[in-house]
Design a protein around this motif. Sequence first.
Motif, PDB file in Angstrom:
ATOM      1  N   PRO A 269       0.824  -1.216   0.000  1.00 30.68           N
ATOM      2  CA  PRO A 269       0.000   0.000   0.000  1.00 30.68           C
ATOM      3  C   PRO A 269       0.857   1.265   0.000  1.00 30.68           C
ATOM      4  CG  PRO A 269      -0.814  -1.576   1.608  1.00 30.68           C
ATOM      5  CD  PRO A 269       0.502  -2.108   1.121  1.00 30.68           C
ATOM      6  N   ALA A 270       0.380   2.291  -0.670  1.00 30.10           N
ATOM      7  CA  ALA A 270       1.117   3.554  -0.776  1.00 30.10           C
ATOM      8  C   ALA A 270       1.401   4.140   0.608  1.00 30.10           C
ATOM      9  CB  ALA A 270       0.322   4.540  -1.611  1.00 30.10           C
ATOM     10  N   ASN A 271       2.641   4.577   0.800  1.00 32.15           N
ATOM     11  CA  ASN A 271       3.052   5.179   2.073  1.00 32.15           C
ATOM     12  C   ASN A 271       3.853   6.445   1.772  1.00 32.15           C
ATOM     13  OD1 ASN A 271       3.937   5.872   4.586  1.00 32.15           O
ATOM     14  ND2 ASN A 271       5.001   3.944   5.007  1.00 32.15           N
ATOM     15  N   PRO A 272       3.248   7.629   1.933  1.00 28.08           N
ATOM     16  CA  PRO A 272       3.953   8.880   1.627  1.00 28.08           C
ATOM     17  C   PRO A 272       5.181   9.111   2.501  1.00 28.08           C
ATOM     18  CG  PRO A 272       1.580   9.235   1.851  1.00 28.08           C
ATOM     19  CD  PRO A 272       1.860   7.863   2.345  1.00 28.08           C
ATOM     20  N   MET A 273       5.309   8.374   3.611  1.00 26.63           N
ATOM     21  CA  MET A 273       6.427   8.573   4.533  1.00 26.63           C
ATOM     22  C   MET A 273       7.600   7.637   4.241  1.00 26.63           C
ATOM     23  SD  MET A 273       5.114  10.975   6.205  1.00 26.63           S
ATOM     24  CE  MET A 273       6.345  11.173   7.472  1.00 26.63           C
ATOM     25  N   ASN A 274       7.447   6.752   3.252  1.00 31.96           N
ATOM     26  CA  ASN A 274       8.499   5.770   2.972  1.00 31.96           C
ATOM     27  C   ASN A 274       8.798   5.769   1.476  1.00 31.96           C
ATOM     28  OD1 ASN A 274      10.308   3.661   3.056  1.00 31.96           O
ATOM     29  ND2 ASN A 274       8.729   2.079   3.212  1.00 31.96           N
ATOM     30  N   THR A 275       9.903   6.391   1.080  1.00 31.67           N
ATOM     31  CA  THR A 275      10.275   6.474  -0.331  1.00 31.67           C
ATOM     32  C   THR A 275      11.004   5.203  -0.757  1.00 31.67           C
ATOM     33  OG1 THR A 275      10.586   8.857  -0.063  1.00 31.67           O
ATOM     34  CG2 THR A 275      11.451   7.862  -2.078  1.00 31.67           C
ATOM     35  N   PRO A 276      10.557   4.556  -1.854  1.00 26.35           N
ATOM     36  CA  PRO A 276      11.278   3.365  -2.343  1.00 26.35           C
ATOM     37  C   PRO A 276      12.704   3.714  -2.749  1.00 26.35           C
ATOM     38  CG  PRO A 276       9.117   3.562  -3.382  1.00 26.35           C
ATOM     39  CD  PRO A 276       9.370   4.851  -2.655  1.00 26.35           C
ATOM     40  N   PRO A 277      13.639   2.795  -2.598  1.00 27.94           N
ATOM     41  CA  PRO A 277      15.040   3.099  -2.933  1.00 27.94           C
ATOM     42  C   PRO A 277      15.260   3.380  -4.416  1.00 27.94           C
ATOM     43  CG  PRO A 277      14.755   0.753  -2.451  1.00 27.94           C
ATOM     44  CD  PRO A 277      13.489   1.436  -2.060  1.00 27.94           C
ATOM     45  N   HIS A 278      14.412   2.803  -5.279  1.00 29.48           N
ATOM     46  CA  HIS A 278      14.604   2.992  -6.720  1.00 29.48           C
ATOM     47  C   HIS A 278      13.237   3.076  -7.388  1.00 29.48           C
ATOM     48  CE1 HIS A 278      16.374   3.013 -10.595  1.00 29.48           C
ATOM     49  NE2 HIS A 278      16.144   1.741 -10.892  1.00 29.48           N
ATOM     50  N   ILE A 279      12.850   4.275  -7.808  1.00 28.55           N
ATOM     51  CA  ILE A 279      11.544   4.490  -8.429  1.00 28.55           C
ATOM     52  C   ILE A 279      11.658   4.274  -9.930  1.00 28.55           C
ATOM     53  CG2 ILE A 279       9.684   6.164  -8.827  1.00 28.55           C
ATOM     54  CD1 ILE A 279      10.562   7.548  -6.222  1.00 28.55           C
ATOM     55  N   VAL A 280      10.877   3.331 -10.454  1.00 26.86           N
ATOM     56  CA  VAL A 280      10.890   3.048 -11.897  1.00 26.86           C
ATOM     57  C   VAL A 280       9.458   2.936 -12.404  1.00 26.86           C
ATOM     58  CG1 VAL A 280      13.116   1.876 -11.909  1.00 26.86           C
ATOM     59  CG2 VAL A 280      11.048   0.558 -11.467  1.00 26.86           C
ATOM     60  N   PRO A 281       9.217   3.330 -13.646  1.00 28.03           N
ATOM     61  CA  PRO A 281       7.899   3.142 -14.246  1.00 28.03           C
ATOM     62  C   PRO A 281       7.750   1.735 -14.803  1.00 28.03           C
ATOM     63  CG  PRO A 281       9.325   4.278 -15.784  1.00 28.03           C
ATOM     64  CD  PRO A 281      10.140   4.048 -14.526  1.00 28.03           C
ATOM     65  N   GLU A 282       6.623   1.467 -15.458  1.00 30.62           N
ATOM     66  CA  GLU A 282       6.433   0.188 -16.129  1.00 30.62           C
ATOM     67  C   GLU A 282       7.433   0.053 -17.278  1.00 30.62           C
ATOM     68  OE1 GLU A 282       4.863  -1.835 -14.324  1.00 30.62           O
ATOM     69  OE2 GLU A 282       2.831  -2.073 -15.128  1.00 30.62           O
ATOM     70  N   TRP A 283       7.652  -1.170 -17.729  1.00 29.89           N
ATOM     71  CA  TRP A 283       8.717  -1.441 -18.704  1.00 29.89           C
ATOM     72  C   TRP A 283       8.527  -0.656 -19.998  1.00 29.89           C
ATOM     73  CZ3 TRP A 283       7.801  -3.187 -23.566  1.00 29.89           C
ATOM     74  CH2 TRP A 283       6.556  -3.772 -23.815  1.00 29.89           C
ATOM     75  N   TYR A 284       7.280  -0.413 -20.401  1.00 31.49           N
ATOM     76  CA  TYR A 284       7.061   0.247 -21.690  1.00 31.49           C
ATOM     77  C   TYR A 284       7.345   1.743 -21.657  1.00 31.49           C
ATOM     78  CZ  TYR A 284       2.547  -0.327 -19.229  1.00 31.49           C
ATOM     79  OH  TYR A 284       1.565  -0.426 -18.273  1.00 31.49           O
ATOM     80  N   PHE A 285       7.596   2.296 -20.460  1.00 36.81           N
ATOM     81  CA  PHE A 285       8.012   3.703 -20.354  1.00 36.81           C
ATOM     82  C   PHE A 285       9.512   3.861 -20.216  1.00 36.81           C
ATOM     83  CE2 PHE A 285       3.896   4.049 -17.770  1.00 36.81           C
ATOM     84  CZ  PHE A 285       3.127   4.218 -18.915  1.00 36.81           C
ATOM     85  N   LEU A 286      10.237   2.766 -20.015  1.00 41.29           N
ATOM     86  CA  LEU A 286      11.628   2.854 -19.583  1.00 41.29           C
ATOM     87  C   LEU A 286      12.514   3.599 -20.572  1.00 41.29           C
ATOM     88  CD1 LEU A 286      12.133  -0.696 -18.022  1.00 41.29           C
ATOM     89  CD2 LEU A 286      12.031   1.489 -16.810  1.00 41.29           C
ATOM     90  N   TRP A 287      12.294   3.433 -21.884  1.00 45.05           N
ATOM     91  CA  TRP A 287      13.144   4.106 -22.869  1.00 45.05           C
ATOM     92  C   TRP A 287      12.976   5.620 -22.786  1.00 45.05           C
ATOM     93  CZ3 TRP A 287      11.043   6.800 -27.145  1.00 45.05           C
ATOM     94  CH2 TRP A 287       9.647   6.656 -27.301  1.00 45.05           C
TER      95      TRP A 287
END
Length: 394
Positions: A269-287
């Motif tokens: 679940p989304a937690n505004p107080m805990n930032t993920p170490p590596h934020i990435v989009p879905e694979w089709y946005f990566l380029w």
Amino acid sequence: MATNSTNNNKRFSIIKQPIFSILNDHIVDYPSPSNINYLWSFGSVAGICLVVQIATGIFLAMHYTPHVDMAFLSVEHIMRDVEGGWLLRYLHANGASMFFIVVYLHMFRGLYYGSFTSPREFLWIIGVVILLLMIITAFIGYVLPWGQMSFWGATVITSLASAIPVVGDHIVTWLWGGFSIDNATLNRFFSLHYLLPFVIAGLAVVHLAALHQYGSGNPLGTSSAVDKINLYPAFYVKDLVIWVAFALFFAFFVYFMPNVLGHTDNYIPANPMNTPPHIVPEWYFLWVYAILRSIPNKLAGVGAIALVFISLLALPFLSTSPIRSSNFKPLQRFFYWLIVADCFLLSWIGQKPVEDPYIIIGQLASVFFFVYFLIIVPSFGKLEDYLIKYSVKK
């Protein structure tokens, strides 16, 4: 004999009715180049993907709750308690990936065979606009489950608009519906995610109408005004082969690897107080994401993303080559496969941490992307003219 004649007269009278006449002219007796191959089937597969996404999205919306306190739980409710809900969810989530796979193949086929050149400039432009709307629609759909990657992905991407001079902060406030990503943001995204697929469907109809207005290209890159046969039954058989193969490929992911194309953090679940170490989009946005983050300046990064789509939109006017198909141009074919490899490289870089050597590799790959579309493609025509004149002189 009289009975057969009567049946034929009835058939032709039905075909002459306005609706059936249009269908007959465009999907049965529509004249198509006799030499098109299986790669031309991905356009119809893209249409199937769009129908699947709209249909599954409508049913999912009946059980989804666009509220920050309920969104994640409503998705779990769909998965666990709704009859067939898990199948709807996996069809919709993996369907987005399938849609992008098919559209990318469709566009790379057009790039290889020069299907974007005259008289099909408008057809290509509509296709690029559809791709852009697909990216926007998929992004806001990625936010709806309200998991960790949903929340932080939305935070990073929407905040990019703040780099726009004068109006940037106002745009961000409008996107958020306030001064932070909250319930108003989720409601806005849900409304747009429900609306945009129908806009894409409308543009797909325009795209199809433009195709039938100017005609399909062909592997030789020559005029398609001659040597045509009816779409039915010859090309329906080719399309059916691709449809069945695609359905098996799609079903494999839905039933055996439903989560492999997603991110595991989105099941938290989304937690505004805990930032993920590596934020990435879905694979089709990566380029696209790799190009964005290869530029340290935020405004320049946003400008680079805009330039990506400007380059694609301008491609029919940048290309000056009189020969369309890469089959007859070894040099262009070489650079074509380089740009394909470059897009794969950018997608790989997009999921890596922002550190060396990934930063420099991403920057070099981004530079080549723009060099290809803005320098190499326009140069092909001039180079070919020179070679033709040189060979004539000799």
